[in-house]
Design an enzyme around this catalytic site. Structure first.
Site, PDB file in Angstrom:
ATOM      1  N   GLY A   1       0.813  -1.218   0.000  1.00  0.00           N
ATOM      2  CA  GLY A   1       0.000   0.000   0.000  1.00  0.00           C
ATOM      3  C   GLY A   1       0.837   1.254   0.000  1.00  0.00           C
ATOM      4  N   ALA A   2       1.836   1.315  -0.884  1.00  0.00           N
ATOM      5  CA  ALA A   2       2.840   2.374  -0.813  1.00  0.00           C
ATOM      6  C   ALA A   2       2.588   3.542  -1.751  1.00  0.00           C
ATOM      7  CB  ALA A   2       4.218   1.773  -1.106  1.00  0.00           C
TER       8      ALA A   2
ATOM      9  N   GLY B   1      -0.103   8.468   1.199  1.00  0.00           N
ATOM     10  CA  GLY B   1      -0.145   8.554   2.652  1.00  0.00           C
ATOM     11  C   GLY B   1       1.070   7.993   3.351  1.00  0.00           C
TER      12      GLY B   1
ATOM     13  N   GLY C   1       2.315   5.002   3.497  1.00  0.00           N
ATOM     14  CA  GLY C   1       3.162   4.121   2.705  1.00  0.00           C
ATOM     15  C   GLY C   1       4.102   4.872   1.790  1.00  0.00           C
TER      16      GLY C   1
ATOM     17  N   SER D   1      -4.284   0.348  14.356  1.00  0.00           N
ATOM     18  CA  SER D   1      -4.906   1.642  14.638  1.00  0.00           C
ATOM     19  C   SER D   1      -5.342   1.656  16.095  1.00  0.00           C
ATOM     20  CB  SER D   1      -6.127   1.843  13.729  1.00  0.00           C
ATOM     21  OG  SER D   1      -6.967   2.878  14.207  1.00  0.00           O
TER      22      SER D   1
ATOM     23  N   TYR E   1     -13.830  -1.974  10.358  1.00  0.00           N
ATOM     24  CA  TYR E   1     -12.462  -1.450  10.311  1.00  0.00           C
ATOM     25  C   TYR E   1     -11.755  -1.702  11.646  1.00  0.00           C
ATOM     26  CZ  TYR E   1      -8.554   1.793  10.021  1.00  0.00           C
ATOM     27  OH  TYR E   1      -7.290   2.337  10.030  1.00  0.00           O
TER      28      TYR E   1
END
Length: 294
Positions: free
Chosen positions: A22-23, A26, A28, A142, A168
């Site tokens: 997920g780079a 943001g 990443g 998180s 989530y």
């Protein structure tokens, strides 16, 4: 006074290899940029290769090397393909990719989309790459994991009510439980590889910007939150500093919302070794049932 750790204190990472999922945006993207600036070879494992190429162009010249490879964590066939194509050692796997606040939908493997991307795919990828890993796994969670009421017997919301925000939080509690159980299994096997959890506090990223509810308006809180540069610091700290396996790294401010990285403490539910073992076994059963053959 305790020194505030920043990316300026990253060690020389020349010769080391990092995979960052997920780079393309943001946390990443910042993680990729800073690791490459410190000399690392960074492999961006992403769904959108064209977008990743634009990110690499935007980062520009670095001491290290940035590569782009395709990976969709919501599809176990993609996870299998990525792992099969990998050769050579990996110093650090950074499980950064995540989505949030999605309406109920299921993947081709039959998993709820948020759980599939944030947890099932992370579990499968880590397992598949373990033979290549030499140093550590950093998995992103998180602080919202503290609100989870995870039902291990119904990870795909077949029998209990679905809520995007709750799903989530459930996926992020699952990540911490997984990371802690992975550390126990690595230790029991006599492995020197470490498993560490990191979280960014609440960072102003695009992760929730699409959501019309109060969660989607969290970025408007501005100075009360971490910017994305500070939000990436716990990941960078966990990935490069002498952090014990099983640690939970996040910002040092009130409630872990913003600040500079320190080793903190996850919720009591996340530290439940019995629950982590049950979750691992249930996940392994579900994933092996649909994981494409090697």
């Amino acid at each position: 006074m305790r020194q505030k750790w920043t990316a300026a204190e990253l060690p020389d990472l020349t010769g080391s290899t990092f995979i960052v999922t997920g780079a393309t945006a943001g946390l990443g993207e910042v993680t990729t940029r800073e690791l490459a600036r410190a000399g690392a070879r960074v492999v961006m494992a992403v769904r959108d290769e064209a977008k990743a190429s634009r990110v690499v162009h935007g980062i520009g010249q670095t001491r290290g090397v940035i590569e782009v490879r395709q990976l969709d964590l919501s599809r176990l066939a993609s996870v299998r393909r990525f792992a099969q194509d990998w050769t050579g050692p990996v110093d650090v796997l950074i499980n950064n990719a995540g989505i949030s606040l999605m309406p109920l939908q299921y993947t081709e493997d039959g998993f709820e989309l948020q759980m599939a991307t944030n947890y099932f795919g992370t579990f499968a990828l880590t397992q598949a790459l373990l033979p290549h890993l030499t140093d550590r796994v950093v998995s992103l969670s998180s602080q919202l994991h503290r609100t989870s009421r995870l039902r291990i017997d119904d990870l795909n919301y077949a029998t209990h009510r679905y809520s995007p925000a709750a799903a989530y939080a459930d996926s992020k509690l699952a990540v911490v439980l997984f990371a802690n159980e992975l550390q126990r299994r690595l230790s029991n096997a006599g492995s020197g590889v470490r498993s560490i959890t990191a979280h960014p506090g609440i960072a102003r990223t695009a992760l929730v910007a699409h959501d019309p509810s109060i969660f989607g308006r969290v970025n408007s809180l501005g100075p009360l939150l971490n910017d994305v540069e500070h939000g990436a610091l716990p990941t960078l700290f966990a990935a490069t500093q002498d952090v014990p396996g099983g640690s939970y790294v996040g910002p040092d401010g009130l409630g872990g919302i913003k600040g500079f990285p320190v080793i903190g403490r996850a919720s009591a539910a996340a530290r439940d070794a019995g629950g982590a073992k049950v979750l691992w076994e249930e996940t392994a059963s579900l994933v092996s049932g649909v994981m494409p053959a090697a």
